[in-house]
Design an enzyme around this catalytic site. Structure first.
Site, PDB file in Angstrom:
ATOM      1  N   GLY A 158       0.814  -1.210   0.000  1.00  0.00           N
ATOM      2  CA  GLY A 158       0.000   0.000   0.000  1.00  0.00           C
ATOM      3  C   GLY A 158       0.845   1.255   0.000  1.00  0.00           C
ATOM      4  O   GLY A 158       0.574   2.208  -0.745  1.00  0.00           O
ATOM      5  N   ASP A 159       1.882   1.273   0.818  1.00  0.00           N
ATOM      6  CA  ASP A 159       2.797   2.413   0.873  1.00  0.00           C
ATOM      7  C   ASP A 159       3.681   2.489  -0.361  1.00  0.00           C
ATOM      8  O   ASP A 159       3.844   3.551  -0.971  1.00  0.00           O
ATOM      9  CB  ASP A 159       3.682   2.304   2.119  1.00  0.00           C
ATOM     10  CG  ASP A 159       2.965   2.703   3.384  1.00  0.00           C
ATOM     11  OD1 ASP A 159       2.494   3.836   3.467  1.00  0.00           O
ATOM     12  OD2 ASP A 159       2.872   1.863   4.299  1.00  0.00           O
ATOM     13  N   LEU A 160       4.290   1.359  -0.711  1.00  0.00           N
ATOM     14  CA  LEU A 160       5.280   1.371  -1.786  1.00  0.00           C
ATOM     15  C   LEU A 160       4.664   1.697  -3.132  1.00  0.00           C
ATOM     16  O   LEU A 160       5.231   2.455  -3.923  1.00  0.00           O
ATOM     17  CB  LEU A 160       6.000   0.023  -1.842  1.00  0.00           C
ATOM     18  CG  LEU A 160       6.749  -0.383  -0.572  1.00  0.00           C
ATOM     19  CD1 LEU A 160       7.413  -1.743  -0.751  1.00  0.00           C
ATOM     20  CD2 LEU A 160       7.780   0.666  -0.175  1.00  0.00           C
TER      21      LEU A 160
END
Length: 394
Positions: A158-160
């Site tokens: 989700g972040d990457l």
């Protein structure tokens, strides 16, 4: 580029851009990016988490809750051409760096905002972390074994993914700005990024009206695209996607009779009879070690690989000659190995990788160079608690 990001999605984005040659000035609170303190591993006072996402940057520590800190932040924005932040919508404005106001005065400015749910919509004010968007996007429902609890991916996708899309958006906006003279406000939602990564699974669901099931180490469409356990207990993956690869798989396993078996005569038949096929293949793979099967299958043009642990994968990468494992050294002589930049240029010209900065270490120099502050003013800002500088001998 002025970087107001923290934790992971934003720092990952700005590290990509820094690795590609952008000058990135990381503006942190006086306590530092919160990722500096994440346990359990620390080198030279900073966490391994922070060290993995903040190389090639300069650090300026400012108290943005003070009028002087907000004034300096606005002046830094005015001195830059790109801003990246991952505050919740509205927070940047409360900190005195309102993108609408600052872009009105400088329409050429490129501003990228990364948030959980975007700058508009019903969820814009909700906080989000990686597992939240993996859950809401359906990604977790696809991860794990059928009948088991939902699982998050082993990497913070989700972040990457949000960081990657933000970097793409910034680069696109900079190209447009050079042609038109006008910048863009790039709006990246972590949830949108995960929905995009559903790819064909989303289309399958929309066409069929059915919820795709957990994938485990298998494929919804190709039954010979999955993992198997060999006789030594190690797992390998086989991705026999074509008819040629299917025939090669049968030949290597010594089951050529399956090639003409009506149950497995083509991809559709193999999919319909996948449970029978898997039982037969699993029995054959149990006859030898995983490494032995990998060698034979690769020799016959069947894509195959061991499922490696992270240390095994890093060790291999360190010997592959592609600079995907690099060693960085701090001012105090501490060394840390990190994963390198996957973007390579075949004609050379790689950007040297620098150790992630200490908190605020570049503040005085940046304020002198970009804002023209003298030593007296810098000293006053330090004395007033507006500017923080962490000394090298910590």
């Amino acid at each position: 580029m002025i970087d107001f990001t923290t934790f992971l999605s934003g720092p990952y984005c700005t590290q990509i851009l820094a690795d590609l040659g952008a000058r990135v000035i990381k503006v942190e609170p006086l306590t530092g990016d919160s990722s500096r303190a994440i346990p359990p591993y620390f080198v030279d006072g900073d966490s391994a988490y922070y060290l993995g996402n903040n190389r090639n940057k300069e650090s300026v520590a400012l108290d943005l809750k003070t009028p002087d800190g907000q004034r300096l932040a606005r002046q830094l924005v005015a001195a830059g051409d790109v801003v990246v932040e991952n505050y919740r919508p509205g927070v940047a404005r409360r900190l005195g760096i309102d993108p609408a106001e600052l872009r009105e005065g400088r329409p050429e400015l490129v501003w990228a905002s990364i948030s959980g749910f975007g700058q508009d919509g019903p969820w814009r004010d909700r906080p989000a972390y990686d597992m939240i968007v993996q859950a809401l996007s359906g990604v977790m429902s696809l991860t794990g074994e059928a009948g088991s609890s939902a699982m998050r991916l082993g990497i913070p996708a989700g972040d990457l993914v949000a960081g990657l899309f933000a970097a793409i958006g910034v680069l696109s906006a900079v190209i447009e700005q050079r042609g038109t003279g006008r910048g863009r406000h790039v709006d990246i939602s972590m949830l949108d990024g995960q929905l995009s990564m559903l790819s064909y699974q989303a289309v399958y669901a929309m066409i069929s009206g059915l919820a795709p099931q957990p994938q485990a180490a298998r494929h919804d469409s190709i039954p010979t695209y999955r993992s198997f356990t060999a006789g030594d207990g190690r797992e390998l993956v086989v991705t026999a996607n074509t008819e040629r690869m299917w025939r090669g798989l049968c030949t290597v396993l010594g089951v050529d009779e399956l090639i003409s078996d009506e149950r497995f005569i083509d991809g559709g038949a193999r999919l319909r009879h996948r449970d029978e096929l898997w039982e037969l293949l699993e029995a054959e793979f149990a006859r030898d070690s995983a490494q032995a099967w990998v060698g034979r299958l690769v020799e016959h043009g069947v894509p195959t690989a061991l499922i490696k642990t992270v240390p095994e994968a890093i060790d291999d990468a360190g010997h592959a000659g592609r600079d995907m494992v690099v060693e960085l050294e701090s001012d105090s002589g501490e060394q840390v190995r990190v994963v390198g930049n996957p973007v390579r240029f075949t004609d050379g010209g790689h950007i040297p990788l620098r150790y992630p900065p200490r908190l605020g270490q570049d503040g005085p120099g940046v304020l002198r160079e970009l804002l023209g502050l003298d030593e007296h003013e810098i000293g006053r800002l330090r004395a007033d608690g507006v500017l923080g500088v962490q000394e090298a001998d910590r």
